[in-house]
Design an enzyme around this catalytic site. Structure first.
Site, PDB file in Angstrom:
ATOM      1  N   HIS A   1       0.837  -1.210   0.000  1.00  0.00           N
ATOM      2  CA  HIS A   1       0.000   0.000   0.000  1.00  0.00           C
ATOM      3  C   HIS A   1       0.873   1.262   0.000  1.00  0.00           C
ATOM      4  CE1 HIS A   1      -2.983  -2.647   2.388  1.00  0.00           C
ATOM      5  NE2 HIS A   1      -3.540  -2.450   1.201  1.00  0.00           N
TER       6      HIS A   1
ATOM      7  N   LYS B   1     -15.831  -7.011   4.214  1.00  0.00           N
ATOM      8  CA  LYS B   1     -15.293  -8.339   4.536  1.00  0.00           C
ATOM      9  C   LYS B   1     -15.665  -8.727   5.967  1.00  0.00           C
ATOM     10  CE  LYS B   1     -11.529  -7.001   1.593  1.00  0.00           C
ATOM     11  NZ  LYS B   1     -10.184  -6.501   1.486  1.00  0.00           N
TER      12      LYS B   1
ATOM     13  N   ARG C   1      -2.003  -6.053  -8.159  1.00  0.00           N
ATOM     14  CA  ARG C   1      -0.894  -6.972  -7.876  1.00  0.00           C
ATOM     15  C   ARG C   1      -0.710  -7.996  -8.982  1.00  0.00           C
ATOM     16  NH1 ARG C   1      -3.262  -8.207  -2.049  1.00  0.00           N
ATOM     17  NH2 ARG C   1      -5.018  -8.319  -3.463  1.00  0.00           N
TER      18      ARG C   1
ATOM     19  N   SER D   1      -3.043  -7.742   3.057  1.00  0.00           N
ATOM     20  CA  SER D   1      -3.281  -7.543   4.498  1.00  0.00           C
ATOM     21  C   SER D   1      -3.751  -8.839   5.134  1.00  0.00           C
ATOM     22  CB  SER D   1      -4.335  -6.454   4.718  1.00  0.00           C
ATOM     23  OG  SER D   1      -3.876  -5.226   4.228  1.00  0.00           O
TER      24      SER D   1
HETATM   25  O1  PNS Z   1      -8.799  -2.737   0.397  1.00  0.00           O
HETATM   26  P1  PNS Z   1     -10.075  -3.271  -0.172  1.00  0.00           P
HETATM   27  O2  PNS Z   1     -10.803  -4.082   0.876  1.00  0.00           O
HETATM   28  O3  PNS Z   1      -9.892  -4.010  -1.465  1.00  0.00           O
HETATM   29  O4  PNS Z   1     -10.995  -1.999  -0.495  1.00  0.00           O
HETATM   30  C1  PNS Z   1     -12.319  -2.156  -0.977  1.00  0.00           C
HETATM   31  C2  PNS Z   1     -13.022  -0.778  -1.018  1.00  0.00           C
HETATM   32  C3  PNS Z   1     -12.995  -0.121   0.352  1.00  0.00           C
HETATM   33  C4  PNS Z   1     -12.324   0.108  -2.009  1.00  0.00           C
HETATM   34  C5  PNS Z   1     -14.490  -1.033  -1.469  1.00  0.00           C
HETATM   35  O5  PNS Z   1     -15.054  -2.044  -0.682  1.00  0.00           O
HETATM   36  C6  PNS Z   1     -15.361   0.215  -1.382  1.00  0.00           C
HETATM   37  O6  PNS Z   1     -15.230   1.090  -2.207  1.00  0.00           O
HETATM   38  N1  PNS Z   1     -16.225   0.299  -0.347  1.00  0.00           N
HETATM   39  C7  PNS Z   1     -17.111   1.426  -0.129  1.00  0.00           C
HETATM   40  C8  PNS Z   1     -18.577   1.063  -0.499  1.00  0.00           C
HETATM   41  C9  PNS Z   1     -18.779   1.148  -1.993  1.00  0.00           C
HETATM   42  O7  PNS Z   1     -18.653   2.179  -2.599  1.00  0.00           O
HETATM   43  N2  PNS Z   1     -19.099  -0.011  -2.604  1.00  0.00           N
HETATM   44  C10 PNS Z   1     -19.310  -0.120  -4.026  1.00  0.00           C
HETATM   45  C11 PNS Z   1     -17.982  -0.330  -4.731  1.00  0.00           C
HETATM   46  S1  PNS Z   1     -18.152  -0.306  -6.483  1.00  0.00           S
END
Ligand code: PNS
Length: 159
Positions: A17, A41, A91, A128
């Site tokens: 990150h 998650k 990645r 993570s």
């Molecule tokens: O580090 P991660 O867990 O891959 O991040 C995922 C994240 C936080 C980017 C995604 O879950 C997110 O954007 N969550 C906010 C809710 C949202 O907008 N959901 C629709 C995504 S298209």
């Protein structure tokens, strides 16, 4: 001023990150690391404030990086922050399907572009969730996360 948003769960922040944040900070006037308050998650190891605090500590030397916690839709947050782009690290090809879907959904909702940045090869296996698992069983994670994060992982799993 162009603002880039780097969203994620960051449970916890890894060197992968950090590499993306540092490289994005060279390309944009300001980078906002957006920590999702309630990850999609299973239960996070660190709460949002802990995740934010670790990120703030390890990005403290970058003058144009801010760390914020957000709730709700990323697309709404990107609009509210006036972001020119959402930056995501990729990645491997296996990341691409879901990231593409999210990028297209976020564009449909906000017209904010998502830009993908290839992860540095030395970090391409890092996640993570794997770091948490290694730390949970007492494995060495000091080459994967900053020292402050390694310390907090040790503390968390000792208790
Ligand atoms: O580090 P991660 O867990 O891959 O991040 C995922 C994240 C936080 C980017 C995604 O879950 C997110 O954007 N969550 C906010 C809710 C949202 O907008 N959901 C629709 C995504 S298209």
């Amino acid at each position: 001023m162009t603002i880039a948003l780097i969203p994620g769960t960051f449970d916890p922040v890894t060197f992968g990150h950090l590499d993306i944040i540092e490289r994005a900070a060279r390309q944009f006037d300001e980078v906002v690391v957006a920590v999702v308050a309630a990850p999609a998650k299973p239960a996070a190891l660190f709460d949002a404030d802990e995740r934010r605090a670790m990120l703030a500590e390890v990005t403290g030397s970058f003058p144009n990086v801010a760390v914020e916690v957000f709730g709700g839709l990323l697309a709404d947050y990107a609009l509210a922050r006036g972001a020119a782009a959402i930056v995501k690290g990729l990645r491997a090809v296996s990341d691409f399907d879901y990231e593409l879907q999210m990028a297209q959904m976020n564009y449909r909702l906000s017209r904010v572009e998502t830009l993908f940045m290839p992860t540095a090869p030395e970090h391409s296996f890092l996640s993570s969730s794997l770091v948490r698992e290694v730390a949970r069983y007492g494995g060495e994670v000091s080459s994967m996360v900053p020292p402050e994060v390694a310390r907090r992982l040790k503390e968390r799993f000792a208790s």
